[in-house]
Design a protein around this motif. Structure first.
Motif, short mmCIF file in Angstrom:
data_model
loop_
_atom_site.label_atom_id
_atom_site.label_comp_id
_atom_site.label_asym_id
_atom_site.label_seq_id
_atom_site.Cartn_x
_atom_site.Cartn_y
_atom_site.Cartn_z
N ALA A 577 40.51 30.93 36.16
CA ALA A 577 39.85 29.74 36.71
C ALA A 577 40.74 28.53 36.45
N ASN A 578 40.49 27.47 37.18
CA ASN A 578 41.27 26.25 37.01
C ASN A 578 40.83 25.42 35.81
N SER A 579 39.69 25.77 35.22
CA SER A 579 39.12 24.99 34.13
C SER A 579 39.97 25.11 32.86
N PRO A 580 40.47 23.99 32.30
CA PRO A 580 41.24 24.07 31.04
C PRO A 580 40.42 24.63 29.89
N VAL A 581 39.13 24.30 29.85
CA VAL A 581 38.28 24.80 28.75
C VAL A 581 38.12 26.31 28.86
N PHE A 582 37.95 26.82 30.08
CA PHE A 582 37.84 28.27 30.26
C PHE A 582 39.11 28.96 29.79
N ASN A 583 40.26 28.42 30.17
CA ASN A 583 41.53 29.02 29.75
C ASN A 583 41.69 28.96 28.24
N GLN A 584 41.19 27.90 27.63
CA GLN A 584 41.23 27.79 26.17
C GLN A 584 40.35 28.87 25.54
N LEU A 585 39.16 29.10 26.12
CA LEU A 585 38.25 30.13 25.63
C LEU A 585 38.88 31.52 25.78
N LEU A 586 39.49 31.76 26.91
CA LEU A 586 40.13 33.06 27.15
C LEU A 586 41.26 33.30 26.16
N ALA A 587 42.12 32.28 25.97
CA ALA A 587 43.24 32.43 25.03
C ALA A 587 42.76 32.63 23.60
N ALA A 588 41.72 31.89 23.21
CA ALA A 588 41.20 32.01 21.85
C ALA A 588 40.59 33.38 21.62
N SER A 589 39.93 33.94 22.64
CA SER A 589 39.33 35.28 22.51
C SER A 589 40.40 36.34 22.31
N LEU A 590 41.50 36.22 23.07
CA LEU A 590 42.59 37.18 22.93
C LEU A 590 43.27 37.04 21.58
N GLU A 591 43.48 35.81 21.15
CA GLU A 591 44.14 35.57 19.87
C GLU A 591 43.31 36.09 18.70
N MET A 592 41.98 35.95 18.82
CA MET A 592 41.11 36.38 17.72
C MET A 592 40.92 37.89 17.71
N GLY A 593 41.25 38.56 18.81
CA GLY A 593 41.10 40.00 18.88
C GLY A 593 39.70 40.47 19.22
N SER A 594 38.90 39.57 19.82
CA SER A 594 37.55 39.97 20.22
C SER A 594 37.62 40.98 21.36
N GLU A 595 36.63 41.84 21.42
CA GLU A 595 36.54 42.82 22.51
C GLU A 595 36.16 42.06 23.79
N LEU A 596 37.09 41.98 24.72
CA LEU A 596 36.94 41.12 25.89
C LEU A 596 36.46 41.92 27.10
N HIS A 597 35.41 41.43 27.76
CA HIS A 597 34.87 42.06 28.97
C HIS A 597 34.80 41.03 30.07
N PHE A 598 34.99 41.49 31.32
CA PHE A 598 34.81 40.63 32.49
C PHE A 598 33.67 41.21 33.33
N GLY A 599 32.75 40.35 33.72
CA GLY A 599 31.56 40.81 34.41
C GLY A 599 31.86 41.54 35.71
N GLU A 600 31.12 42.60 35.95
CA GLU A 600 31.21 43.36 37.20
C GLU A 600 29.81 43.58 37.73
N ALA A 601 29.63 43.32 39.01
CA ALA A 601 28.30 43.47 39.62
C ALA A 601 27.80 44.89 39.44
N GLY A 602 26.56 45.00 38.97
CA GLY A 602 25.95 46.30 38.76
C GLY A 602 26.16 46.87 37.36
N ALA A 603 27.08 46.29 36.60
CA ALA A 603 27.35 46.80 35.25
C ALA A 603 26.24 46.39 34.29
N ARG A 604 26.07 47.18 33.24
CA ARG A 604 25.10 46.87 32.20
C ARG A 604 25.81 46.87 30.85
N TYR A 605 25.48 45.88 30.03
CA TYR A 605 26.11 45.73 28.72
C TYR A 605 25.03 45.78 27.65
N LYS A 606 25.13 46.77 26.79
CA LYS A 606 24.12 46.96 25.74
C LYS A 606 24.32 45.92 24.63
#
Length: 755
Positions: A577-606
């Protein structure tokens, strides 16, 4: 009874003046009119004729304080009315800076006195207003021309939310100005020369006491808090001190002034200065300390009280701590009558008063412990026995003062902060001597560092270790079972889901399923002020975070949540996305090693506890610059209930879902508002068919208001509408049989949905 009253007045002759000052302020708050002033003046004259000087002076203080505070209340109320009428409109205001705080903390950065310039709105002339985001080079006394948006906080709408409006009124402030631009005007106010100089010295000391330490480190934050009373940073550390009941060590007031006085007297005894000159030196050092800490009201109160008390020794009369306490009260109230309603003022006087009353009784009870062997003359004691006796008396004195202060402070701390801390008695006995050492090292390092800077650096590094030790001790004490008891009055909440009510159209939702899920986090400032305090007060820490769409008012707080909670899983609506805050969130998630998921229509997350999030719609294409069109629409399934969460989705998103053939059916719909499109079309409303809608709403901007015609249509369709402009935050209890909704702003508003 008459003799008893006379005896009481003889023992504490300043009591009528102190009582009259307090009653005068309270009568003004209660709205007593001119008849009070006339009656009080006549009564004072009557006592003067009868030569009862003390009671006449007390009534005179009552009338004087009533008149002064009544005038101040009128000015504040007139200014506040202007702020309410202006809403969040733009304004240009000229004024002079009268007070400042370091850093962009929780409270306003500074206070501006609006000048009587004809360019200023007439109702604001002479008012005090709060301002944020002032430049670092601004100091008290500067004249400024400010442009920004006016703002007066609404009543608290979320659990544990700080009542900012109440705080503004209790400090005599008419409203807030959120600055967009500023201009420094020529000259500065001469009447603020002393405060201006005090600020310059404070900033110099603020720099010196942490020279050689990393900015933002634990040592830096804690040293500035312990020496200068600065709490604009380091919120992560103060929780342990709060729970151990030792937050008073960060308030530059009676404790700090007393420690500085004790340090000064010890040095004077070492260099053998005559007693009278030594007392003058102690007074001078106390006032210098109050000066370099910025002439803040608590330090000035304590310095004035110490001055009256020590003056008794200087004129060779037995000093009275009670009269010293009472002598400072009328002066303080006359200078700033709003202090009477402030927590710090109340704690200062009640605690010292309780020490005066209770400490002698406790000392008598502990006398067997404090005294040595009654059958052994003191001159026959060995050096070891003398040392042990000295330590016992020192610890006993600390315990007596700590217990007396706890007895006096607990009712106020319970009422204002909703916590009871029995452990503070023990913690204070341990931490107060440490604070004494930290103050000593800070001042010694600052003075000797002028001659040799390496000494300053070494002293600060040692002080950093001591300051961090105070934190670890407070943390250990707070972890002891029974060390503190949180009360629901403090802002706690119960429920499985909390739908926050944030301003400017931003959002955050906490779901207690599994290890806790935070859906959106508001803007960074909202997370710090509203979301984090509510979660901490209820002892929850989300280990999963979900973002509905890449916009600052939803993603900004999640960046702070990543830093705070180190979540294991992160679910994002898009990959880029073009949002600087979103890119900051994405980079911080990768740096922290969190399990990263991207939403997909029809998917279910327990989520755990039988709950799961079903993704109904995602948008992987950037649609212009409208983040609201990239909402990830989801449905929470938990214990047989369906809760639809659409974020700020608008007409296009709703039509896309309807066109795809997806069933958006739900029991409860949590909806935001699209900034530039219609939200909640009738077709989508019929397809979702909720029993209740919780609709985000704010007065400003206008796009965030719920349209009245739409609200009428919803009600006519048999759907109950909860508008957050009326309900505030909403808690939801989820069980197999029912959903129980409750408003935070209006606790009497409840709704139970049953299957």
């Amino acid at each position: 009874m008459k003799k008893g009253a006379s005896r009481c007045v003889a023992l504490v002759p300043l009591a009528p003046l102190a009582l009259g000052s307090c009653l005068g302020v309270l009568c003004a708050v209660w709205g007593w009119g001119l008849h009070l002033g006339v009656f009080g003046a006549l009564a004072a004259l009557l006592f003067l004729v009868r030569r009862n000087w003390i009671l006449a002076a007390g009534l005179g203080c009552l009338v004087l304080c009533w008149g002064i505070h009544r005038e101040r209340l009128g000015t504040q109320a007139e200014g506040e009315a202007w702020f309410h009428a202006n809403g969040r409109g733009e304004a240009e205001i000229e004024g002079v800076v009268v007070r400042l705080r370091n850093g962009a903390g929780f409270l306003p950065r500074g206070v501006l006195l609006v000048t009587k310039n004809k360019h200023n709105p007439k109702p604001l002339r002479g008012c005090l207003i709060a301002v944020d985001e002032l430049p670092e080079d601004i100091i008290p006394g500067d004249y400024l021309g400010l442009k920004g948006r006016t703002f007066f906080p609404a009543v608290p709408r979320n659990p544990a939310e700080f009542d900012r409006g109440k705080w503004l009124r209790s400090h005599g402030l008419s409203g807030e100005l959120r600055i967009q631009s500023h201009q420094a005007l020529k000259g500065w106010r001469i009447s603020l020369a002393l405060r201006r100089m005090a600020w310059i010295f404070r900033m110099e000391l603020r720099s010196r006491i942490v020279t050689g330490l990393e900015e933002g480190s634990a040592g830096t934050v804690l040293i500035r808090g312990l020496v200068l009373g600065e709490r604009s940073e380091g919120g992560n550390y103060y929780g342990a001190f709060r729970k151990s009941g030792t937050m008073h060590i960060f308030a530059v007031s009676g404790l700090h002034v007393g420690l500085v006085g004790a340090l000064a007297w010890a040095l004077i005894r070492i260099i053998r200065v005559p007693r009278r000159w030594g007392l003058l030196a102690v007074l001078l050092i106390i006032w210098i300390y109050a000066f370099v800490t910025g002439l803040n009201p608590p330090a000035m109160r304590a310095a004035f009280m110490a001055s009256v008390f020590l003056a008794g020794f200087f004129i060779k009369r037995k000093p009275s701590l009670a009269n010293s306490l009472l002598a400072s009260l009328p002066v303080v109230v006359l200078l700033d009558s709003y202090q009477l309603g402030q927590v710090g003022f109340q704690l200062s006087y009640v605690v010292v008063g309780m020490i005066i009353l209770v400490a002698p009784l406790l000392t008598r009870l502990l006398q067997p412990f404090l005294d040595g062997d009654p059958f052994l003359p003191p001159r026959l004691y060995t050096p070891g026995q003398r040392g042990i006796l000295t330590v016992r008396r020192y610890l006993g004195g600390l315990f007596v003062v700590s217990l007396s202060a706890w007895i006096g402070s607990m009712p106020l701390i319970w009422y204002h902060f909703g916590i009871i801390t029995p452990a503070s008695i023990l913690a204070s006995v341990i931490l107060v001597p440490l604070v004494f050492v930290i103050l000593s090292v800070a001042f010694a390092g600052s003075l000797l560092g002028v001659v040799w800077e390496p000494f300053q650096v070494g002293a600060n590094q040692g002080n950093s270790f001591l300051a961090e030790t105070t934190y670890h001790i407070a943390e250990k004490v707070a972890s002891i079972p029974g060390s503190h008891f949180e009360l629901e009055k403090a802002g706690g909440w119960s429920g499985d889901i909390l739908i926050f009510d944030l301003w400017d159209g931003d959002a955050a939702i906490y779901v207690g399923a599994g290890e806790g899920v935070l859906i959106d986090g508001g803007a960074p400032d909202q997370f710090r002020r509203v979301v984090k305090p509510a979660l901490e007060r209820s002892g929850v820490a989300p280990l999963s975070i979900v973002l509905t769409h890449p916009e600052k008012g939803h993603a900004g707080g999640l960046v702070r949540a990543l830093e705070r909670y180190s979540p294991r899983r992160v679910l994002l609506p898009v990959r880029q996305a073009n949002s600087p805050v979103f890119n900051q969130l994405l980079a911080a998630s990768l740096e922290m090693g969190s399990e990263l998921h991207f939403g997909e229509a029809g998917a279910r997350y327990k989520l755990g506890d039988g709950a799961e999030i079903e993704i109904l719609r995602v948008a992987n294409e950037e649609t212009g610059s409208r983040a609201d069109d990239r909402c990830m629409v989801m449905r929470l399934h938990w214990r047989g209930w369906r809760i639809l969460i659409t974020g700020d989705a608008g007409f296009d998103t709703e039509q896309e879902i309807l066109g795809s053939g997806i069933d958006p059916g739900c029991d409860l719909w949590v909806m935001g508002r699209h900034r530039s499109d219609h939200t909640g079309t009738i077709g989508f409303l019929q397809a979702a068919d909720p029993r209740v809608i919780i609709a985000e709403e704010d007065r400003y901007p206008e796009a965030e208001r719920v349209p009245e015609r739409w609200a009428e249509a919803v009600e006519q369709s048999g759907i109950e509408l909860w508008r957050q402009g009326e309900t505030g935050a909403v808690t939801i209890k989820v069980s197999e049989q029912a959903l129980e909704l409750q408003s935070i702003r209006n606790p009497n508003k409840r709704r139970v949905l049953r299957k």
